[in-house]
Motif scaffolding. Structure first.
Motif, PDB file in Angstrom:
ATOM      1  N   SER A  11     -26.733  -2.196   8.544  1.00  0.00           N
ATOM      2  CA  SER A  11     -28.006  -2.551   8.252  1.00  0.00           C
ATOM      3  C   SER A  11     -27.921  -3.933   7.646  1.00  0.00           C
ATOM      4  O   SER A  11     -29.007  -4.589   7.751  1.00  0.00           O
ATOM      5  N   GLU A  12     -26.620  -4.276   7.055  1.00  0.00           N
ATOM      6  CA  GLU A  12     -26.742  -5.465   6.174  1.00  0.00           C
ATOM      7  C   GLU A  12     -25.959  -6.329   6.990  1.00  0.00           C
ATOM      8  O   GLU A  12     -25.605  -7.464   6.411  1.00  0.00           O
ATOM      9  N   MET A  13     -25.163  -5.814   7.876  1.00  0.00           N
ATOM     10  CA  MET A  13     -24.183  -6.343   8.617  1.00  0.00           C
ATOM     11  C   MET A  13     -23.104  -7.063   7.638  1.00  0.00           C
ATOM     12  O   MET A  13     -22.648  -8.372   7.611  1.00  0.00           O
ATOM     13  N   THR A  14     -22.714  -6.200   6.766  1.00  0.00           N
ATOM     14  CA  THR A  14     -21.723  -6.688   5.727  1.00  0.00           C
ATOM     15  C   THR A  14     -20.329  -5.861   6.121  1.00  0.00           C
ATOM     16  O   THR A  14     -20.506  -4.712   6.341  1.00  0.00           O
ATOM     17  N   ILE A  15     -19.478  -6.704   5.725  1.00  0.00           N
ATOM     18  CA  ILE A  15     -17.968  -6.051   6.097  1.00  0.00           C
ATOM     19  C   ILE A  15     -17.349  -5.793   5.033  1.00  0.00           C
ATOM     20  O   ILE A  15     -17.215  -6.642   3.947  1.00  0.00           O
ATOM     21  N   TYR A  16     -16.605  -4.566   4.889  1.00  0.00           N
ATOM     22  CA  TYR A  16     -15.928  -4.159   3.799  1.00  0.00           C
ATOM     23  C   TYR A  16     -14.513  -3.856   3.953  1.00  0.00           C
ATOM     24  O   TYR A  16     -14.260  -3.039   5.213  1.00  0.00           O
ATOM     25  N   ILE A  17     -13.765  -4.505   3.143  1.00  0.00           N
ATOM     26  CA  ILE A  17     -12.332  -4.317   3.255  1.00  0.00           C
ATOM     27  C   ILE A  17     -11.788  -3.223   2.207  1.00  0.00           C
ATOM     28  O   ILE A  17     -12.180  -3.638   0.922  1.00  0.00           O
ATOM     29  N   ILE A  18     -11.442  -2.163   2.393  1.00  0.00           N
ATOM     30  CA  ILE A  18     -11.254  -1.154   1.309  1.00  0.00           C
ATOM     31  C   ILE A  18      -9.481  -1.076   1.122  1.00  0.00           C
ATOM     32  O   ILE A  18      -8.843  -0.826   2.087  1.00  0.00           O
ATOM     33  N   VAL A  19      -9.181  -1.315  -0.138  1.00  0.00           N
ATOM     34  CA  VAL A  19      -7.689  -1.321  -0.303  1.00  0.00           C
ATOM     35  C   VAL A  19      -7.296  -0.163  -1.217  1.00  0.00           C
ATOM     36  O   VAL A  19      -7.760   0.158  -2.413  1.00  0.00           O
ATOM     37  N   LEU A  20      -6.475   0.871  -0.577  1.00  0.00           N
ATOM     38  CA  LEU A  20      -6.128   2.051  -1.529  1.00  0.00           C
ATOM     39  C   LEU A  20      -5.100   1.509  -2.336  1.00  0.00           C
ATOM     40  O   LEU A  20      -4.323   0.687  -2.394  1.00  0.00           O
ATOM     41  N   GLY A  21      -5.064   2.237  -3.639  1.00  0.00           N
ATOM     42  CA  GLY A  21      -4.105   1.926  -4.551  1.00  0.00           C
ATOM     43  C   GLY A  21      -2.905   2.342  -4.449  1.00  0.00           C
ATOM     44  O   GLY A  21      -2.490   2.758  -3.500  1.00  0.00           O
ATOM     45  N   GLY A  22      -1.920   1.789  -5.430  1.00  0.00           N
ATOM     46  CA  GLY A  22      -0.626   2.190  -5.112  1.00  0.00           C
ATOM     47  C   GLY A  22       0.237   1.986  -6.416  1.00  0.00           C
ATOM     48  O   GLY A  22      -0.574   1.717  -7.438  1.00  0.00           O
ATOM     49  N   SER A  23       1.450   2.145  -6.754  1.00  0.00           N
ATOM     50  CA  SER A  23       2.197   2.230  -7.603  1.00  0.00           C
ATOM     51  C   SER A  23       2.208   0.873  -8.340  1.00  0.00           C
ATOM     52  O   SER A  23       2.077  -0.103  -7.772  1.00  0.00           O
ATOM     53  N   VAL A  24       2.201   0.632  -9.728  1.00  0.00           N
ATOM     54  CA  VAL A  24       2.154  -0.446 -10.449  1.00  0.00           C
ATOM     55  C   VAL A  24       3.468  -0.465 -11.400  1.00  0.00           C
ATOM     56  O   VAL A  24       3.931   0.635 -11.712  1.00  0.00           O
ATOM     57  N   GLN A  25       4.112  -1.620 -11.633  1.00  0.00           N
ATOM     58  CA  GLN A  25       5.404  -1.581 -12.470  1.00  0.00           C
ATOM     59  C   GLN A  25       4.825  -2.896 -13.570  1.00  0.00           C
ATOM     60  O   GLN A  25       4.815  -4.037 -13.073  1.00  0.00           O
ATOM     61  N   ASN A  26       5.161  -2.757 -14.732  1.00  0.00           N
ATOM     62  CA  ASN A  26       4.812  -3.395 -15.752  1.00  0.00           C
ATOM     63  C   ASN A  26       3.619  -4.339 -15.596  1.00  0.00           C
ATOM     64  O   ASN A  26       3.991  -5.619 -15.716  1.00  0.00           O
ATOM     65  N   GLY A  27       2.624  -3.843 -15.257  1.00  0.00           N
ATOM     66  CA  GLY A  27       1.388  -4.418 -15.022  1.00  0.00           C
ATOM     67  C   GLY A  27       1.151  -5.187 -13.805  1.00  0.00           C
ATOM     68  O   GLY A  27       0.258  -6.158 -13.739  1.00  0.00           O
ATOM     69  N   LYS A  28       2.071  -5.198 -12.908  1.00  0.00           N
ATOM     70  CA  LYS A  28       2.140  -5.658 -11.505  1.00  0.00           C
ATOM     71  C   LYS A  28       2.137  -4.733 -10.422  1.00  0.00           C
ATOM     72  O   LYS A  28       2.694  -3.611 -10.661  1.00  0.00           O
ATOM     73  N   PRO A  29       1.414  -5.273  -9.387  1.00  0.00           N
ATOM     74  CA  PRO A  29       1.603  -4.208  -8.298  1.00  0.00           C
ATOM     75  C   PRO A  29       2.974  -4.188  -7.897  1.00  0.00           C
ATOM     76  O   PRO A  29       3.831  -4.835  -7.639  1.00  0.00           O
ATOM     77  N   GLY A  30       3.332  -2.895  -7.292  1.00  0.00           N
ATOM     78  CA  GLY A  30       4.655  -2.496  -6.969  1.00  0.00           C
ATOM     79  C   GLY A  30       4.743  -2.948  -5.374  1.00  0.00           C
ATOM     80  O   GLY A  30       3.798  -3.670  -4.710  1.00  0.00           O
ATOM     81  N   ILE A  31       5.906  -2.743  -4.743  1.00  0.00           N
ATOM     82  CA  ILE A  31       6.272  -3.379  -3.328  1.00  0.00           C
ATOM     83  C   ILE A  31       4.891  -2.967  -2.220  1.00  0.00           C
ATOM     84  O   ILE A  31       4.320  -4.001  -1.572  1.00  0.00           O
ATOM     85  N   GLN A  32       4.883  -1.558  -2.342  1.00  0.00           N
ATOM     86  CA  GLN A  32       3.696  -1.221  -1.166  1.00  0.00           C
ATOM     87  C   GLN A  32       2.357  -1.677  -1.505  1.00  0.00           C
ATOM     88  O   GLN A  32       1.843  -2.222  -0.504  1.00  0.00           O
ATOM     89  N   GLY A  50     -16.349 -16.093   9.281  1.00  0.00           N
ATOM     90  CA  GLY A  50     -17.524 -15.624  10.131  1.00  0.00           C
ATOM     91  C   GLY A  50     -18.852 -15.665   9.518  1.00  0.00           C
ATOM     92  O   GLY A  50     -18.791 -16.246   8.393  1.00  0.00           O
ATOM     93  N   LYS A  51     -19.891 -15.135  10.241  1.00  0.00           N
ATOM     94  CA  LYS A  51     -21.202 -15.464   9.604  1.00  0.00           C
ATOM     95  C   LYS A  51     -21.546 -14.254   8.635  1.00  0.00           C
ATOM     96  O   LYS A  51     -22.824 -14.251   8.198  1.00  0.00           O
ATOM     97  N   HIS A  52     -20.885 -12.984   8.783  1.00  0.00           N
ATOM     98  CA  HIS A  52     -21.271 -11.762   7.849  1.00  0.00           C
ATOM     99  C   HIS A  52     -20.549 -11.901   6.743  1.00  0.00           C
ATOM    100  O   HIS A  52     -19.512 -12.188   6.457  1.00  0.00           O
TER     101      HIS A  52
END
Length: 87
Positions: A11-32, A50-52
């Protein structure tokens, strides 16, 4: 796994990218998690041409309102913001 989930709101023609969480180490994202975020960046850069409208949804656990502990989503947000993804 560095898969990103993409959803489209027809209905809005909006694209959403969903990123699942994972481990963090010392306040930084882990490898995965770093791999997932980098995959998200690649997809975002392609789609923003693109236009959307394209939005990113970050999912993760942790963080507490009355604590110095930062949640996965906060750390992910900072990672993307440092790479020039707008708020």
């Amino acid at each position: 796994m560095d898969t990103a989930i993409i959803a489209i709101n027809i209905s809005e023609m909006t694209i959403y990218i969903i990123v699942l969480g994972g481990s963090v180490q010392n306040g930084k994202p882990g490898i995965q998690l770093t791999s997932r975020l980098n995959r998200c960046l690649k997809i975002y850069k392609k789609l923003k041409k693109g236009k959307h409208p394209t939005k990113i949804i970050l999912s993760g656990k942790g963080g507490h309102a009355n604590s110095d502990i930062r949640g996965e989503a906060d750390i992910m947000f900072d990672y993307l913001k440092d790479r020039k993804v707008p708020d």
